[in-house]
Write a protein that holds these residues in place. Structure first.
Motif, PDB file in Angstrom:
ATOM      1  N   LYS A 140      40.369  37.422   8.896  1.00 41.42           N
ATOM      2  CA  LYS A 140      39.116  36.706   8.629  1.00 41.42           C
ATOM      3  C   LYS A 140      39.337  35.201   8.715  1.00 41.42           C
ATOM      4  O   LYS A 140      40.096  34.615   7.947  1.00 41.42           O
ATOM      5  CB  LYS A 140      38.578  37.074   7.243  1.00 41.42           C
ATOM      6  CG  LYS A 140      37.216  36.472   6.946  1.00 41.42           C
ATOM      7  CD  LYS A 140      36.690  36.926   5.586  1.00 41.42           C
ATOM      8  CE  LYS A 140      35.321  36.325   5.309  1.00 41.42           C
ATOM      9  NZ  LYS A 140      34.804  36.740   3.971  1.00 41.42           N
ATOM     10  N   SER A 145      35.627  37.185  12.235  1.00 42.58           N
ATOM     11  CA  SER A 145      36.795  38.031  12.061  1.00 42.58           C
ATOM     12  C   SER A 145      37.471  38.250  13.411  1.00 42.58           C
ATOM     13  O   SER A 145      36.823  38.644  14.382  1.00 42.58           O
ATOM     14  CB  SER A 145      36.399  39.380  11.451  1.00 42.58           C
ATOM     15  OG  SER A 145      35.970  39.218  10.111  1.00 42.58           O
ATOM     16  N   THR A 185      41.699  31.335   6.035  1.00 44.57           N
ATOM     17  CA  THR A 185      40.379  31.920   5.799  1.00 44.57           C
ATOM     18  C   THR A 185      39.474  30.932   5.068  1.00 44.57           C
ATOM     19  O   THR A 185      38.319  30.722   5.446  1.00 44.57           O
ATOM     20  CB  THR A 185      40.518  33.212   4.976  1.00 44.57           C
ATOM     21  OG1 THR A 185      41.375  34.125   5.677  1.00 44.57           O
ATOM     22  CG2 THR A 185      39.163  33.863   4.754  1.00 44.57           C
TER      23      THR A 185
END
Length: 214
Positions: A140, A145, A185
């Motif tokens: 992610k 993603s 992320t």
């Protein structure tokens, strides 16, 4: 003058006695890497049907957690569609340099919605989050993603992450192959938490063959 004479005499004594002066060894070289975490999960004790993992927080309300000493695996089983099973650990905080994470994972079924995350700020922001969807593992990123790899069930896959805290990015190796380098992320400045969890709405079976971080 006297000091210089004393030094010369001391050197002569050392030479005559056959004594050699050797530099002290590098302790880091002798001991290998400094491990932040080194867990094999090869033998897990239980108390009141609750598994005891040293320094780990355990929630097995959705199923069971077990291990095999001979085969050196640790398994999370989620049999519920309304609860999750997970383990998490508070780590010594690191805010610079390169951190390497290694594990081997095996999925007994689809394990949809399960995830592995390595986080900062006590687990509130993720440096690395890997999600499972059917038979594919994803990384992610802030915008989307990224596909890491598809996998087959009941086969162990080696996962290795090079987490660069200075650059804010992670290089992913899966099944011995370099996949790519991705940004964190979330915007994090440190690493101090790790969690492996199943999803509330799906069943899962996840085998873990050790975890190392250094």
């Amino acid at each position: 003058m006297k000091k210089a004479l004393f030094t010369i005499m001391l050197i002569l004594v050392l030479v005559l006695c056959g004594i050699s002066v050797i530099a002290a060894p590098d302790l880091q070289t002798l001991s290998g890497p400094h491990y932040i975490m080194d867990d094999t999960f090869s033998q897990i004790m239980t108390y009141n049907n609750m598994p005891i993992l040293s320094a780990w927080d355990v929630d097995n309300s959705a199923g069971s957690i077990a291990s095999s000493q001979s085969e050196e695996w640790f398994r999370i089983t989620d049999e519920s569609k309304t609860a999750r099973s997970r383990i998490s650990k508070q780590l010594v905080s690191h805010d610079k340099g390169m951190i390497v994470y290694e594990t081997s994972l095996r999925f007994g079924n689809a394990s949809r919605g399960s995830y592995l995350k390595i986080s900062g700020d006590g687990g509130t922001k993720d440096a690395v989050r890997l999600d499972i969807l059917k038979n594919t593992i994803f990384y992610k990123t802030p915008g989307k993603s990224e596909t890491i790899s598809a996998f087959k069930f009941n086969i162990y896959y080696a996962l290795k992450l090079y987490i660069d805290l200075d650059a804010g990015q992670t290089t992913v190796y899966f099944d011995g192959k370099k996949i790519d380098t991705y940004p964190f992320t979330d915007d994090v400045s440190n690493i101090d938490f790790i969690e492996l969890s199943t999803a509330e709405e799906y069943t899962a079976s996840i085998y873990v063959n050790g975890m190392k971080m250094y």
